[in-house]
Write a protein that holds these residues in place. Structure first.
Motif, PDB file in Angstrom:
ATOM      1  N   CYS A   1      26.309 125.787  81.279  1.00  0.00           N
ATOM      2  CA  CYS A   1      25.532 125.410  82.183  1.00  0.00           C
ATOM      3  C   CYS A   1      25.844 125.701  83.637  1.00  0.00           C
ATOM      4  O   CYS A   1      25.029 125.370  84.194  1.00  0.00           O
TER       5      CYS A   1
ATOM      6  N   CYS B   1      35.058 127.314  81.435  1.00  0.00           N
ATOM      7  CA  CYS B   1      35.480 125.763  80.233  1.00  0.00           C
ATOM      8  C   CYS B   1      35.751 126.913  79.639  1.00  0.00           C
ATOM      9  O   CYS B   1      34.954 128.106  79.153  1.00  0.00           O
TER      10      CYS B   1
ATOM     11  N   CYS C   1      29.418 128.729  86.877  1.00  0.00           N
ATOM     12  CA  CYS C   1      30.470 129.426  86.799  1.00  0.00           C
ATOM     13  C   CYS C   1      30.016 131.349  86.700  1.00  0.00           C
ATOM     14  O   CYS C   1      29.302 131.111  85.263  1.00  0.00           O
TER      15      CYS C   1
HETATM   16 FE1  SF4 Z   1      29.058 126.200  82.598  1.00  0.00          FE
HETATM   17 FE2  SF4 Z   1      31.693 126.855  80.956  1.00  0.00          FE
HETATM   18 FE3  SF4 Z   1      29.979 128.509  81.371  1.00  0.00          FE
HETATM   19 FE4  SF4 Z   1      31.134 127.523  82.994  1.00  0.00          FE
HETATM   20  S1  SF4 Z   1      32.240 128.568  81.486  1.00  0.00           S
HETATM   21  S2  SF4 Z   1      29.169 128.153  83.634  1.00  0.00           S
HETATM   22  S3  SF4 Z   1      31.400 125.944  83.612  1.00  0.00           S
HETATM   23  S4  SF4 Z   1      29.477 125.897  80.703  1.00  0.00           S
END
Ligand code: SF4
Length: 513
Positions: free
Chosen positions: A438, A484, A441
């Protein structure tokens, strides 16, 4: 082709004057994709495979009218070559134990009466009229059921935590994660397409157990048949008074709504899923607070995945002890796997936890096609790891898979043969994560891209041994700092292939010199 086959059978039965003697029943998936489309003719239980619409006339005239098995289409195995072999005796099914898939391929999923005919909605009736919410939770705790979505958290504990959580206005929610997105995984889709009422009944029981009156099923819009069958099933359950106001005249009310996901893999992560249901951009956020205390609309929320719910009524109908007796001490019950890749019998299999991988690959799966040697199996999709051939006797349960650096995951099981390059496999999963990140981060957004660049450098013959060290350091960094689960587990396929197939990475580097 299946709708055309159904039409062809209905047409032929009518044309040959047999529409009173035989009935065509549309069911969900049988699991044996490699042999599909399949048709079962009862009472003989003849298992016809690779059926086409053109075969309907012959099956009706020979089998239905004259009582003669159509040998050319019959599934044949070993000594019983010319005889009808019951499904449970076939190599594909005999090592399986079906709990979550018990009704798939057996009942018409669009007919609530068929579900009720298998004992459907009895568990709900018993729970509402004879059990307290705590007694229901105690049964789930005693069963040892763990979440089938990947993390394996004990389901009963989750139910207990949500039950005990205090909501500011008494409102709580029950959610179902049907946003299945691992490459090659279709377990949840098959349950929803083949047995939607089992999930609806389980969610209603969960609502009673934790004190919720509203549930949401978050399902991929790319699963139109699953969405349609859920809509039909919800409508039928309401019509029968099994969902909605005053269920079984007990005063308990529970309603269910669907929310369609637009296909973002990250929305399978629990916090992103709930944010998406709230109508916002589906991005994860840090935990705590955990959903059991503060989830959907900031209220205590129980979130389980489809397969977890599909086990609930079986546990309540058969007793938690019977469930706990299947599988291993730490991983009770069964697990559904979507078997794909270089394997003869691709399809959906459900095995007791602890079944050795060898049984899945050699007996159920029929080995690698064209006499090729089995090289590795990837469990857990992009979050998981590779199991090399040397560990083929590993029991398939949470703890054993974790101990060798793999994981159960949601159930994707992709088989590789001797022709597969393991560095390419790692790249494939990493590419998937880069597409689906997404971007919230930087360890995930930038780190996985950097990792991919390093792997590409290696596969193109420009890598060095120092790059392998950089890769390992970067993997650790991403694991530790991504926000995440998607990012935290993204390095797993790279790390596990590096661990088990380091020689292949080195070969790419050395070949260049
Ligand atoms: Fe998005 Fe999770 Fe990847 Fe971070 S770890 S960029 S929150 S998908």
């Amino acid at each position: 082709n299946s709708p055309k086959i159904i039409e062809a059978f209905e047409r032929e039965l009518k044309a040959q004057g047999m529409e009173q003697e035989a009935r065509v029943v549309k069911t969900g998936c049988f699991g044996l994709c490699a042999m599909g489309p399949v048709v079962l003719v009862y009472p003989e239980g003849a298992f016809y495979t690779h059926v086409t619409p053109d075969d309907a006339a012959e099956i009706v005239s020979e089998h239905i009218v004259k009582g003669r098995i159509v040998q050319r289409l019959l599934h044949k195995e070993g000594d019983a070559a010319e005889k009808v072999t019951s499904l449970s005796e076939t190599k594909f099914y005999k090592n399986q134990f079906r709990i979550a898939l018990r009704n798939c391929g057996v009942i018409n999923p669009e007919n609530i009466d068929e579900y009720i005919g298998t004992g459907g909605y009895e568990a709900l009736g018993r729970a509402l009229t004879q059990q307290t919410p705590q007694q229901v939770i105690d049964a789930i705790l005693a069963s040892g059921l763990r979440g089938r979505g990947g993390a394996g958290f004990p389901t009963g504990r989750k139910w207990q935590m949500t039950h005990d959580a205090v909501s500011p206005d008494g409102v709580k929610f029950v959610c179902c994660n049907a946003d299945e997105g691992d490459p090659g995984a279709f377990m949840d889709r098959s349950v929803l397409e083949g047995d939607p009422h089992s999930v609806i009944e389980a969610m209603t029981i969960a609502g009673y157990a934790i004190g919720a009156h509203q549930g949401y099923i978050y399902v991929r819009a790319e699963y139109p048949i699953a969405v349609h069958r859920l809509q039909v099933a919800i409508g039928q359950a309401k019509e029968y008074g099994l969902l909605g106001e005053n269920i079984f005249d007990t005063g308990f009310s529970f309603d269910l709504e669907l929310r369609l996901g637009a296909g973002a893999f990250v929305c399978g992560e629990e916090t992103a899923l709930m944010t998406s249901i709230e109508g916002k951009r589906g991005e994860p956020h840090p935990r705590p607070p955990f959903p059991a205390n503060k989830g959907l609309f900031e209220r205590p929320t129980l979130l389980n995945n489809v397969e977890t719910y599909a086990n609930i009524t079986w546990i309540l109908n058969n007793g938690p002890d019977k469930f706990a007796a299947i599988g291993t001490k730490g991983s009770t019950g069964t697990k559904v796997f979507a078997l794909g890749g270089k394997i003869a019998n691709t399809g959906l299999v459900e095995i007791p936890m602890g079944t050795p991988l060898r049984t899945v690959i050699e007996d159920i799966g029929g080995g690698c096609p064209n006499g090729k040697k089995f090289k590795a199996a990837q469990t857990g999709g992009p979050s998981g790891g590779c199991i090399p051939a040397s560990l083929i006797d590993t029991p398939m349960d949470y703890d054993s898979l974790g101990a060798i650096g793999s994981m159960m995951g949601s159930g994707g099981l992709i088989v590789m043969d001797e022709d597969n390059c393991m560095v390419d496999i790692a790249k494939f999963f990493l590419e998937f994560i880069i597409d689906e990140s997404c971007g919230k981060c930087s360890p995930c957004r930038i780190g996985t891209k950097r990792l991919y660049d390093l792997l590409t450098k290696i596969t193109e013959g420009n890598g060095t041994l120092e790059d392998l060290t950089t890769i390992e350091e970067l993997c650790e960094h991403i694991k530790q700092s991504a926000l995440c689960g998607l990012g935290q587990t993204a390095p797993n396929p790279v790390l596990s292939t590096l661990h088990h197939f380091r020689d292949e990475y080195i070969a790419h580097v050395v070949e260049k010199r």
